[in-house]
Design a protein around this motif. Structure first.
Motif, PDB file in Angstrom:
ATOM      1  N   LYS A 159      -2.778  -4.708  13.024  1.00 45.91           N
ATOM      2  CA  LYS A 159      -3.069  -4.144  11.710  1.00 45.91           C
ATOM      3  C   LYS A 159      -4.549  -3.777  11.657  1.00 45.91           C
ATOM      4  O   LYS A 159      -5.367  -4.438  12.289  1.00 45.91           O
ATOM      5  N   SER A 162       5.840  -1.289   8.034  1.00 49.07           N
ATOM      6  CA  SER A 162       5.135  -2.553   7.848  1.00 49.07           C
ATOM      7  C   SER A 162       6.131  -3.636   7.472  1.00 49.07           C
ATOM      8  O   SER A 162       5.944  -4.805   7.819  1.00 49.07           O
ATOM      9  N   ASP A 170       6.510  -7.088   9.433  1.00 44.97           N
ATOM     10  CA  ASP A 170       6.539  -8.389   8.770  1.00 44.97           C
ATOM     11  C   ASP A 170       7.747  -9.188   9.226  1.00 44.97           C
ATOM     12  O   ASP A 170       7.663 -10.396   9.423  1.00 44.97           O
ATOM     13  N   GLN A 174       0.489 -10.561   6.277  1.00 47.46           N
ATOM     14  CA  GLN A 174      -0.649  -9.673   6.107  1.00 47.46           C
ATOM     15  C   GLN A 174      -1.930 -10.424   6.437  1.00 47.46           C
ATOM     16  O   GLN A 174      -2.020 -11.618   6.140  1.00 47.46           O
TER      17      GLN A 174
END
Lengths: 151, 808
Positions: B518, B183, B187, A51
């Motif tokens: 993202k 997502s 990842d 992230q």
């Protein structure tokens, strides 16, 4: 706020509290990639697993002038509006429980602090300013824009 | 009739979907007036629409329900729970019937009296007292008929639906869950990349590499599937359009029939949302400005009903959506006049512009031709906003129009937003990603070769004879400048969706690959330079540049561009008649030499260790291709890295090792042949110094060989349908890659019709060096140099000769 878990951190030398419900984790902050042309209070982005976190320098986000603050090697990870942020603070002090509701103090907190603070809250670790996360993440320009809109 | 029926079904479906929530809410609170109104409107519309069709059962049902509800609205009776149940049952049965109609099944002659009676029964009971009605309503006995009726109805319809061979088994999932899976897979891709990076560092490990390869394959399969999961049929967007068209045309007193095609094309969910407004806007425009009033249409000998066609097509990674009407078409003169009046173009420029370019002015900011702003289209949103929104997601829009025959807008949009191919560049120690779709070419050269100039604040470079605006990425982002980079920048040539070309100067290329993009925090997005973030395979976060926005910020798009470009077209013609150019270098023998610039593809730098001297000739592997290497000294190399000129004759390639590359120069002085040196074409003077010009003919004859993964020769075709459909397969089969005019390199073969060729020649336009001229007539005077376009033998011979000609 009474009985609610709070994360107490030091921002620009002041004790501030964030609701533990808003805080996703506390991470060791790694390399921060700066973002050219982004507002000064955005320190950059950093990776947390897969992230990308937007790193916010809370001191600048409040609108305080640039000066030397110690910065904790850990950062507070929060989520707002579907985006994750890492908050840079002076130090992360404690996790504690609130002992009072958020209240005002006579004379206020000063314009910068008032914008981001819901009020003062007594905690087991002493009084702290309860931070309004949305206002903090909106950055210091938000208030200026509001003023401009009014003018 | 079928179209009308499809409209009816689409509209009813839409209302059923929309009123689903209302029904539930109304059931909870039957006294809620607003809900009652909504449901009344629904049955009323169904009843009204049924009148056009022969659906007596539908008409009766909706009529009965409308009556009952009208009584409630007029206060003649209280909506009690019984009535609600009855109305709900009626609506459910309408839904079932709509299913049957859509599946093209005859509606069975079932009886709806039971339901109608239920509406009436409740009417009577309510007269005896509302309270009692409520009581009875809560009685399970009264519910039972409705549910059993529905059940029987379902049974009647179910087999027919299941029998539909096209029907896929589907499940509904919350979008949130999909996003989570998506997502998660993203990842996983990143984790895999990280692992790949570490494995590369650790060296080859056969026991791990095998399973890792398998993991990679599986992961990419899963990712494909997941990407498809995010896809939604464009139908979901199209579904609402018939209603929109109907409403608009009624409002404007026009008759418009809508024809939709390609609803099964799939598109990223977010992308569908992004294009919803632009498409709605274009449809509004088409009905308001494009299609004429019925009387005007009849007067022109057209059908009274205008046709609006909306078609979606997928081609590779893009979707094209064409919205065309058969209305009056765009008025070139009026657009031009408006553009001149608003200062977008000058009158002189206007005369030089093609019709197509004039028409596309309607997308320029501040342009709107409608003299009267109607409440349908003139809503303050211009076509410039439409284009902007599309460009934001990497799409583009073009318009074509024939006066009196219609207009069509073509939208090109990328399939997905979330995983894109990207290039990573470096500037001042920062890395940024650029979507590959924008990248036209990467050029690495000294600023002198690029003819780098500054016009005021704007930098220009010369690229293939065109002067192209150049942005310094470091300057754009306010980063400290780097000396070396300024002297020898790497230019990424970017082609915007609008067709504008510009160069972005960076310090180096870091790599390329698939990027999982993202979203960025809004505060960062607001800066306008970035479109998202991604993680590189070493885990470093990288920002994705918003190329369209950066270009717009530097005002490289729109009207300014039109002027710069037209000026450039002129200068391009001048450049074409320049003297021959050559690349000047010093070879390992210390001789100053030059090689004709057309031959030089690139300047490569390879580590000395990459040179393989084991064979008869030294070889080097570059970009996965094994290439012969000449020009090396006998003794071992002193340097660890060696500069190589990559020469190509179109088919064969070789590398020429040089000690130092100097510059590109013009061969202005006389060339003196050197018969005693087979490798020297001539000796000439450059800046007063003798320079040996390398004889490429001899060089390639001795050393040239096609690289293992040889590039196919390239060829441009004449315009038109014939060339595309009939000529191009032949040319492809002859071993050529067909490229667009703009991509033609120096070695590209051009196939032209003779008349086009003659005109071009007469006007002194640049022509490809290799040309095959085609004629339309089978017979021609001897030695005309042209080939009849259906003379297959000669054509193939010419193509083969052209290949050899390049190779020789």
């Amino acid at each position: 706020m009474i009985g609610e878990l709070l994360v107490v951190a030091r921002i620009a030398g002041r004790a501030c509290a964030l609701s533990a419900l808003d805080v996703k984790s506390v991470i060791e902050i790694g390399t921060v990639t700066p973002i050219p042309r982004a507002p000064v209070w955005i320190a950059g982005i950093t990776a947390l697993r897969s992230q990308a976190l937007t790193v916010i320098d809370c001191r600048r986000a409040i609108g305080l002038p640039e000066s030397e603050w110690p910065t904790d090697h850990r950062a507070i990870v929060v989520a707002e509006g579907g985006h994750s942020y890492a908050l840079l603070v002076d130090a992360i002090d404690d996790i504690t429980t609130g002992a009072s509701e958020a209240g005002q103090v006579p004379g206020g907190f000063g314009p910068e602090w008032s914008r981001i603070a819901t009020g003062m809250v007594e905690t087991m670790a002493g009084p702290a300013l309860l931070v309004d996360l949305g206002a903090l993440l909106a950055g210091p320009d938000a208030i200026r824009q509001e003023i401009e809109a009014v003018v | 009739m079928d179209d009308l029926l499809a409209d009816f079904i689409a509209e009813t479906r839409e209302m059923l979907e929309a009123s689903g929530g209302e029904l539930v809410a109304w059931e909870a609170d039957p006294t809620d007036r607003a809900r009652l109104d909504t449901i009344f409107r629904f049955v009323h519309t169904v009843k009204g629409n049924c009148g056009f069709f022969d659906f007596p059962r539908l008409a009766n049902l909706s009529h009965a329900a409308e009556d009952a509800l009208a009584d409630c609205r007029a206060g003649r009776r209280d909506p009690d729970q019984q009535l609600v149940t009855a109305v709900l049952a009626v609506i459910d049965r309408i839904a079932a019937m709509i299913d049957a109609i859509e599946a093209n099944e005859p509606i069975d002659d079932g009886n709806d009296d039971d339901l109608i009676a239920m509406l009436d029964v409740s009417h009577e009971t309510s007269e005896t007292g509302g309270l009692e009605g409520v009581k009875e309503g809560s009685n399970p006995h009264l519910h039972a008929p409705a549910s059993t009726l529905l059940a029987s109805n379902d049974e009647a319809n179910a087999p027919s639906r299941r029998a539909d061979p096209a029907a896929q088994r589907t499940i509904r999932l919350p979008v949130e869950l999909l996003d989570r899976v998506m997502s998660g897979v993203s990842d996983m891709v990143l984790a895999r990349n990280d692992l790949a990076h570490r494995l590369r560092q650790a060296g080859t490990q056969p026991t791990i590499d095998g399973p890792f390869e398998r993991l990679t394959t599986i992961l990419s399969d899963v990712r494909d599937a997941i990407t498809r999961m995010r896809m939604q049929r464009i139908e979901t967007l199209f579904g609402a359009l018939p209603r929109l068209v109907r409403d608009l045309s009624t409002e404007l007193g026009k008759q418009v029939m809508v024809d939709m095609d390609g609803g099964d094309v799939e598109l990223d969910r977010e992308m569908i949302e992004t294009i919803r407004d632009p498409i709605t806007h274009l449809i509004r425009n088409a009905i308001d400005h494009g299609i004429e009033a019925p009387s005007a249409r009849l007067g022109q000998g057209k059908r009274e009903i205008g046709l609006l066609a909306i078609a979606a097509r997928q081609s590779g990674n893009t979707i094209s959506i064409v919205i065309s009407d058969d209305g009056r078409g765009l008025d070139e003169e009026r657009i031009a006049a408006k553009a001149v009046a608003t200062g977008l173009v000058t009158a002189a420029e206007r005369t030089a512009m093609t019709r197509e370019r004039i028409l596309n002015l309607i997308f320029e900011p501040g342009f709107s031709t409608a003299e009267t702003v109607s409440n349908v289209s003139g809503r303050g949103v211009g076509l410039d906003v439409v284009r902007q929104n599309l460009e934001k997601v990497g799409g583009s829009i073009r318009v074509t129009s024939q006066p009196g025959e219609g207009t069509s807008f073509t939208l090109h949009i990328p399939l997905t937003l979330s995983i894109i191919a990207g290039l990573t560049v470096e500037v001042a120690g920062h890395r940024f990603a650029i979507p590959q779709s924008y990248v036209e070419e990467i050029v690495q050269a000294s600023s002198k070769q690029l003819d780098f100039t500054r016009m005021g604040e704007t930098a220009l470079v010369t690229f293939r004879g065109n002067r192209v605006p150049c942005l310094m990425l470091g300057e754009v982002l306010g980063l400290p400048a780097c000396e070396v980079a300024a002297r020898e920048p790497t230019l990424v040539m970017l082609r915007l969706a609008s067709g504008d070309l510009f160069a972005l100067a960076v310090e180096g290329i870091h790599g390329h690959g698939d990027l999982v993009v993202k979203p960025l925090a809004p505060a960062v997005m607001k800066s306008g330079f970035y479109a998202g973030s991604t993680l590189l395979d070493d885990g470093q976060p990288v920002l994705l540049l918003d190329v369209a926005n950066i270009a717009a910020g530097a005002r490289l798009v729109s009207d300014t561009r039109a002027r710069v470009l037209s000026a450039l077209e002129d200068s391009a013609a001048k450049v074409a008649v320049q003297a021959d150019r050559a690349m000047l270098f010093t070879d390992f023998a210390g001789r100053r030499s030059a090689v004709r610039l057309e031959l030089v593809q690139r300047i490569e730098t390879a580590p000395a260790s990459a040179i393989d001297r084991s064979g008869a000739r030294p070889r080097v592997v570059i970009d996965g291709m094994i290439l012969p290497l000449v020009g090396l000294p006998e003794s071992p190399l002193a340097q660890s890295r060696v500069r190589l000129l990559r020469l190509s004759d179109g088919a064969c390639e070789l590398l020429y090792a040089v000690r130092e590359v100097e510059d590109a120069v013009e061969l202005t002085e006389a060339l003196h042949p050197v018969p005693e040196d087979p490798f020297a074409e001539a000796i000439t003077l450059i800046a007063g110094q003798p320079v040996t010009l390398v004889d490429a003919h001899e060089l390639f004859a001795r050393h040239g060989e096609p690289p293992i993964a040889a590039e196919r020769p390239r060829c441009t075709l004449p315009e038109g349908e014939w060339a595309r459909t009939i000529l191009s397969p032949l040319v492809s089969a002859a071993g050529y890659d067909i490229v667009a005019e703009g991509e033609a390199g120096p070695n590209t073969l051009g196939i032209l019709f003779d008349d086009v060729y003659e005109v071009a020649e007469a006007l002194g336009r640049p022509l490809p060096q290799q040309v095959i001229r085609l004629r339309d007539q089978p017979d021609a005077p001897a030695g005309s140099g042209t080939i009849y376009r259906y003379d297959r033998e000669s054509l193939l011979a010419a193509l083969a000769a052209a290949r050899k000609g390049v190779a020789a």
